[in-house]
Design a protein around this motif. Structure first.
Motif, PDB file in Angstrom:
ATOM      1  N   VAL A 178      62.910  39.567 -64.637  1.00 48.17           N
ATOM      2  CA  VAL A 178      61.936  39.253 -65.671  1.00 48.17           C
ATOM      3  C   VAL A 178      60.949  40.406 -65.788  1.00 48.17           C
ATOM      4  CG1 VAL A 178      60.221  37.586 -66.462  1.00 48.17           C
ATOM      5  CG2 VAL A 178      62.176  36.803 -65.106  1.00 48.17           C
ATOM      6  N   ALA A 179      60.884  40.974 -66.992  1.00 45.97           N
ATOM      7  CA  ALA A 179      59.944  42.064 -67.263  1.00 45.97           C
ATOM      8  C   ALA A 179      58.558  41.479 -67.518  1.00 45.97           C
ATOM      9  CB  ALA A 179      60.409  42.857 -68.478  1.00 45.97           C
ATOM     10  N   GLU A 180      57.542  42.324 -67.481  1.00 50.03           N
ATOM     11  CA  GLU A 180      56.179  41.869 -67.755  1.00 50.03           C
ATOM     12  C   GLU A 180      56.071  41.192 -69.106  1.00 50.03           C
ATOM     13  OE1 GLU A 180      52.749  44.304 -67.056  1.00 50.03           O
ATOM     14  OE2 GLU A 180      53.766  45.317 -65.406  1.00 50.03           O
ATOM     15  N   SER A 181      56.893  41.630 -70.038  1.00 54.61           N
ATOM     16  CA  SER A 181      56.880  41.057 -71.382  1.00 54.61           C
ATOM     17  C   SER A 181      57.475  39.648 -71.413  1.00 54.61           C
ATOM     18  CB  SER A 181      57.681  41.955 -72.334  1.00 54.61           C
ATOM     19  OG  SER A 181      59.054  41.933 -71.944  1.00 54.61           O
ATOM     20  N   GLY A 182      58.128  39.263 -70.324  1.00 49.05           N
ATOM     21  CA  GLY A 182      58.787  37.966 -70.269  1.00 49.05           C
ATOM     22  C   GLY A 182      60.269  38.051 -70.581  1.00 49.05           C
ATOM     23  N   GLU A 183      60.706  39.218 -71.051  1.00 55.87           N
ATOM     24  CA  GLU A 183      62.130  39.410 -71.357  1.00 55.87           C
ATOM     25  C   GLU A 183      62.939  39.329 -70.072  1.00 55.87           C
ATOM     26  OE1 GLU A 183      65.105  42.658 -73.402  1.00 55.87           O
ATOM     27  OE2 GLU A 183      62.964  42.815 -73.757  1.00 55.87           O
ATOM     28  N   GLN A 184      64.065  38.620 -70.151  1.00 55.97           N
ATOM     29  CA  GLN A 184      64.923  38.438 -68.987  1.00 55.97           C
ATOM     30  C   GLN A 184      66.203  39.242 -69.132  1.00 55.97           C
ATOM     31  OE1 GLN A 184      65.655  34.264 -68.446  1.00 55.97           O
ATOM     32  NE2 GLN A 184      63.497  33.779 -68.190  1.00 55.97           N
TER      33      GLN A 184
END
Length: 170
Positions: free
Chosen positions: A26-32
Motif C-alpha cells: 500500500v502506497a501513501e496514496s492508498g494505491e495497492q
C-alpha cells in the motif's frame, strides 16, 4: 491424481494467495499493488495459447490483477466475487465444461465450496488447513512462488503438450 490430469481442459485460479503470495503493498496514496511470479505468467499464457480455458475468480477487486491477467491473454477474470460457487457454475455452464475437466487452485476459506465442485481441487503449500484437507494435491510450492506453473506444467506433460513449438514464443 495423475489419472485426472489427462482430462483437464480448464484451469481456475484464485488470485491472492495463489497467483500472488497474498501480500498487498500500500502506497501513501492508498494505491495497492501485488507481486506476480513470472514463471506462473509463462505457464498461464502458454495454457491460453494452447486453447485451455483459463479463468481467475477472486474476491479482490484489484485492477493490478486484472491488468496482469489480461496481459497474459486471460480474459475470463471475475473480481469482487464473494460467491465463487455461483461464478464457477455459470462459467462452466456457459462453456459446456464438465466438472471432470476442471482444476481449481485455491488457498483459503472462500474457495472451499467452489473447490468441492470440480474433479481436481489443488492448493499451494501455504494454503489454509481446511483447503489442504479437501485438496487432491498440495503443491510443495507456496502461493505466488510458482504453484500455478507447477500444476499447468503437470497437466501439459501428462497430455504431451509441454515443450511444443508454442512453448518458445512468448
Amino acid at each position: 491424481m495423475l489419472d485426472k490430469l489427462k482430462d483437464i481442459t480448464t484451469f481456475i485460479f484464485d488470485v491472492d494467495g495463489v497467483l500472488t503470495d497474498g501480500a498487498v503493498f500500500v502506497a501513501e496514496s492508498g494505491e495497492q499493488s501485488r507481486a506476480f511470479n513470472i514463471k506462473d505468467g509463462y505457464a498461464l499464457q502458454l495454457a491460453v495459447k494452447l486453447g485451455y480455458n483459463v479463468c481467475a475468480i477472486s474476491g479482490s477487486r484489484s485492477k493490478v490483477a486484472l491488468h496482469r491477467l489480461n496481459s497474459l491473454g486471460i480474459t475470463d477474470v471475475y473480481l469482487g466475487s464473494s460467491m465463487k460457487t455461483e461464478k464457477l457454475k455459470t462459467y462452466m455452464e456457459e462453456r459446456g465444461i464438465s466438472p471432470s475437466q476442471v482444476m481449481y487452485m485455491g488457498d483459503d476459506i472462500p474457495d472451499v465450496e467452489a473447490m468441492k465442485m470440480v474433479a481436481l481441487p489443488v492448493c499451494p503449500a501455504d494454503a489454509a488447513e481446511e483447503i489442504k484437507a479437501i485438496s487432491a494435491y498440495v503443491s510443495p510450492i507456496s502461493g505466488g512462488k510458482g504453484c500455478a506453473r507447477e500444476m499447468i506444467e503437470k497437466v501439459l506433460k501428462v497430455q504431451q503438450k509441454w515443450m511444443g513449438a508454442e512453448a518458445y514464443s512468448w
